[in-house]
Structure formats: structure tokens, C-alpha cells
Scaffold this motif. Structure first.
Motif, PDB file in Angstrom:
ATOM      1  N   HIS A 258     -40.026  10.425  -1.066  1.00  0.00           N
ATOM      2  CA  HIS A 258     -40.256   9.121  -1.691  1.00  0.00           C
ATOM      3  C   HIS A 258     -40.227   8.016  -0.639  1.00  0.00           C
ATOM      4  O   HIS A 258     -39.687   8.190   0.455  1.00  0.00           O
ATOM      5  CB  HIS A 258     -39.203   8.849  -2.763  1.00  0.00           C
ATOM      6  CG  HIS A 258     -37.849   8.531  -2.197  1.00  0.00           C
ATOM      7  ND1 HIS A 258     -37.005   9.495  -1.656  1.00  0.00           N
ATOM      8  CD2 HIS A 258     -37.188   7.350  -2.067  1.00  0.00           C
ATOM      9  CE1 HIS A 258     -35.899   8.919  -1.241  1.00  0.00           C
ATOM     10  NE2 HIS A 258     -35.983   7.625  -1.462  1.00  0.00           N
TER      11      HIS A 258
ATOM     12  N   ALA B  81     -40.662   3.704  -4.638  1.00  0.00           N
ATOM     13  CA  ALA B  81     -40.304   4.627  -5.719  1.00  0.00           C
ATOM     14  C   ALA B  81     -39.252   3.994  -6.622  1.00  0.00           C
ATOM     15  O   ALA B  81     -38.436   3.174  -6.175  1.00  0.00           O
ATOM     16  CB  ALA B  81     -39.784   5.933  -5.142  1.00  0.00           C
ATOM     17  N   PRO B  82     -39.239   4.359  -7.911  1.00  0.00           N
ATOM     18  CA  PRO B  82     -38.182   3.892  -8.806  1.00  0.00           C
ATOM     19  C   PRO B  82     -36.805   4.231  -8.245  1.00  0.00           C
ATOM     20  O   PRO B  82     -36.650   5.194  -7.485  1.00  0.00           O
ATOM     21  CB  PRO B  82     -38.466   4.660 -10.108  1.00  0.00           C
ATOM     22  CG  PRO B  82     -39.939   4.899 -10.076  1.00  0.00           C
ATOM     23  CD  PRO B  82     -40.257   5.157  -8.630  1.00  0.00           C
TER      24      PRO B  82
ATOM     25  N   LYS C 236     -44.719   5.427 -13.093  1.00  0.00           N
ATOM     26  CA  LYS C 236     -44.097   4.183 -12.639  1.00  0.00           C
ATOM     27  C   LYS C 236     -44.214   4.041 -11.124  1.00  0.00           C
ATOM     28  O   LYS C 236     -44.501   2.951 -10.598  1.00  0.00           O
ATOM     29  CB  LYS C 236     -42.625   4.172 -13.066  1.00  0.00           C
ATOM     30  CG  LYS C 236     -41.910   2.857 -12.805  1.00  0.00           C
ATOM     31  CD  LYS C 236     -40.501   2.901 -13.353  1.00  0.00           C
ATOM     32  CE  LYS C 236     -39.790   1.564 -13.111  1.00  0.00           C
ATOM     33  NZ  LYS C 236     -38.389   1.593 -13.639  1.00  0.00           N
ATOM     34  N   TYR C 237     -43.988   5.132 -10.431  1.00  0.00           N
ATOM     35  CA  TYR C 237     -44.088   5.151  -8.969  1.00  0.00           C
ATOM     36  C   TYR C 237     -45.513   4.824  -8.534  1.00  0.00           C
ATOM     37  O   TYR C 237     -45.746   3.990  -7.648  1.00  0.00           O
ATOM     38  CB  TYR C 237     -43.667   6.533  -8.476  1.00  0.00           C
ATOM     39  CG  TYR C 237     -43.481   6.678  -6.981  1.00  0.00           C
ATOM     40  CD1 TYR C 237     -43.553   5.592  -6.117  1.00  0.00           C
ATOM     41  CD2 TYR C 237     -43.229   7.942  -6.432  1.00  0.00           C
ATOM     42  CE1 TYR C 237     -43.369   5.747  -4.752  1.00  0.00           C
ATOM     43  CE2 TYR C 237     -43.039   8.099  -5.066  1.00  0.00           C
ATOM     44  CZ  TYR C 237     -43.114   7.008  -4.235  1.00  0.00           C
ATOM     45  OH  TYR C 237     -42.928   7.153  -2.880  1.00  0.00           O
ATOM     46  N   ARG C 238     -46.483   5.458  -9.192  1.00  0.00           N
ATOM     47  CA  ARG C 238     -47.888   5.265  -8.829  1.00  0.00           C
ATOM     48  C   ARG C 238     -48.335   3.823  -9.064  1.00  0.00           C
ATOM     49  O   ARG C 238     -49.078   3.244  -8.255  1.00  0.00           O
ATOM     50  CB  ARG C 238     -48.768   6.230  -9.632  1.00  0.00           C
ATOM     51  CG  ARG C 238     -50.250   6.176  -9.280  1.00  0.00           C
ATOM     52  CD  ARG C 238     -51.003   7.311  -9.930  1.00  0.00           C
ATOM     53  NE  ARG C 238     -52.418   7.247  -9.619  1.00  0.00           N
ATOM     54  CZ  ARG C 238     -53.324   6.625 -10.364  1.00  0.00           C
ATOM     55  NH1 ARG C 238     -52.957   6.030 -11.505  1.00  0.00           N
ATOM     56  NH2 ARG C 238     -54.594   6.595 -10.008  1.00  0.00           N
TER      57      ARG C 238
END
Length: 288
Positions: free
Chosen positions: A52, A56-57, A156-158
Motif C-alpha cells: 500500500h 490507501a485507507p 475506496k483506495y482506487r
């Protein structure tokens, strides 16, 4: 004289019993698994190579932090083992010396079994703690890797990466426009300076000028111009695959386009192939 002999016999009996207990205790350290059999090279990579980034979250960073904590604990326990082993060996050695001295003097030997047991117990405890830490590390790494199968997390990351990519791409284009202009102007000034210095005003024999090796070098090198052209084409790229636009589309569109594109490319390749028999009758395919 008889009294002294009795004392000696009792001392020897006590010493023999103590030695027996200590010998049994020695098996504890031999039965304790050493670190190199627990904290192996294959397991040591569990605490390396996070996938990550800062976008990243928070869950990814939290789980990776747990991995790092357990990884550090494993290394600390590995380093602690030789210290405990040395302590146990020293206590055992001192106990044997004390027993030997008691036998020599014909007196009751001091009790060192408890202290020896504690030393070996600490060593065995270190081994057990390391085994538990390694097990916990495996679970922590598995929990971290499980995020790659969490669609909600990945979405969410994307989204965060897409937003930053679009912004960074814009900044890169603006920065390149300024840099390209400055580099181009620097190249022109370099050419002028080179002409004035090395052609118009250089006062050395002409046959020596060729050995200086400055022509087409430095700011005048062709590779620099080629690099600027490559970057310029990339910045102005409109093809969605090459510009990165394709990667920012919703995943349902990405999946549909990817399948369609793969099928189209495969069909084009199939059309360009010609099946034929070679002269020896063996069937083969080749591109035409």
C-alpha cells in the motif's frame, strides 16, 4: 573421624541428588527450540514489502503497523536468546563449582537447583514467546493481505489514487511545459556559447580542436532532444490506454472495454496468421 565420614557421605549424597536434578534441568534448554528453527528466513520476509501507499485507507497502515510490531518483537526475542542461554550456562557452571567445593570440604552443598531451573525456564519461555510471536505475525500478515480481496477497501483506495493521479498528471503537464521551454532556451544558449568559444575565439591549432570532444555533447546532445520529444508526446497523449484515462474509468467500463479489446486484438492476430504445411508435411502456423 566417624562424624566427618558421615558428613562427607551426606554431602556426596546431596551433591549426587543435586547433580541429578541439574542434569534433568539441562534437558529443558536442549528441548527448547532455538530461534533459527522458529524464526526462519522464509518467515522473516513477512515483515517486508508492503503493497500500500500513503493514499490507501487507514486500515492498511494500521494492519501493516501491527505486522511491523510483531516483526520487531520476533527479532528482539531472537537477540535475547543467546543472552539467556549464556546466563543459564553461567548459573549451571557456578552451581557445579559450588557442589565440587562442598565435596572437597566435606560439607553440605548449597542449593542451586531453583536458580538453575529459573534460568532454563527463562530460556524456554523465550523460545515459546518467539513461537507465539511468529504465529501472531503470520495472522497479522494474512489480515493485511486479506485487504486485497476486500472490494470495498479497494474501491475506496482506487478512488483516492484516481483523484491524485488526475491532479498529478495536470501538474506534470504544467511543469513539463515550463521545463521544456527552459531546457530549449538553455540548449540554444549553449549552442551560441559553443560557437563563440570553440569556433570564433578558440586560439589553438585546428587539428587539435577535434580532440576536445565537445561537439554534440552536453546540452547539445541528441538524446536530450529525444527525451523531450518522448515526454512531450506522453503529456499530449490522447489514447485512453496510453494516457491513463482508461485506468480511471468505472470498473464495469474497464472490464467491458478490456474484454472487447482483448477479443479484437486476438481476432486481428488470427487474421494475420496463415496455416500451412511445410515441405516435410508438418503442419505449422506463421505470421504474414
Amino acid at each position: 573421624m566417624e562424624l566427618a565420614s558421615n558428613e562427607l557421605r551426606r554431602a556426596l549424597a546431596y551433591t549426587d541428588a543435586s547433580s541429578t536434578r541439574i542434569s534433568k534441568l539441562e534437558q529443558v534448554v536442549h528441548n527448547a527450540t532455538p530461534p533459527h528453527d522458529i524464526w526462519t528466513a522464509e518467515l522473516q520476509i513477512l515483515g517486508t514489502d508492503p503493497w500500500h501507499c500513503d493514499l490507501a485507507p487507514a486500515m492498511a497502515a494500521e494492519r501493516w503497523e501491527k505486522v511491523q510490531e510483531l516483526n520487531d518483537l520476533c527479532y528482539a526475542l531472537e537477540e535475547r536468546w543467546p543472552e539467556l542461554e549464556s546466563e543459564a550456562e553461567d548459573i549451571r557452571g557456578n552451581g557445579r563449582k559450588a557442589h565440587a567445593e562442598a565435596v572437597r570440604k566435606g560439607v553440605k552443598a548449597p542449593s542451586t537447583a531453583a536458580e538453575t531451573l529459573e534460568a532454563y525456564a527463562r530460556l524456554e519461555g523465550c523460545s515459546m514467546a518467539l513461537s507465539e510471536a511468529v504465529t501472531d505475525l503470520k495472522r497479522a500478515r494474512a489480515a493485511y493481505e486479506a485487504l486485497l480481496d476486500d472490494r470495498a477497501f479497494l474501491n475506496k483506495y482506487r478512488k483516492a489514487v484516481i483523484a491524485e493521479f488526475n491532479a498529478q498528471r495536470k501538474r506534470a503537464a504544467e511543469a513539463f511545459a515550463n521545463a521544456a521551454g527552459a531546457i530549449g532556451e538553455t540548449r540554444r544558449r549553449y549552442d551560441t556559447l559553443h560557437s563563440l568559444t570553440m569556433v570564433a575565439m578558440l586560439d589553438i591549432p585546428e587539428d587539435a580542436q577535434g580532440y576536445l570532444g565537445l561537439s554534440g555533447k552536453g546540452w547539445a546532445q541528441a538524446d536530450l532532444s529525444s527525451a523531450l520529444n518522448i515526454i512531450s508526446r506522453q503529456v499530449a497523449e490522447t489514447d485512453p490506454f496510453l494516457s491513463g484515462e482508461f485506468l480511471t474509468a468505472p470498473m464495469d467500463e474497464v472490464n467491458a472495454t478490456a474484454i472487447e479489446t482483448a477479443e479484437r486484438v486476438k481476432a486481428e492476430l488470427d487474421k494475420s496468421r496463415q496455416n500451412h504445411y511445410s515441405k516435410d508435411g508438418i503442419f505449422s502456423t506463421r505470421l504474414i
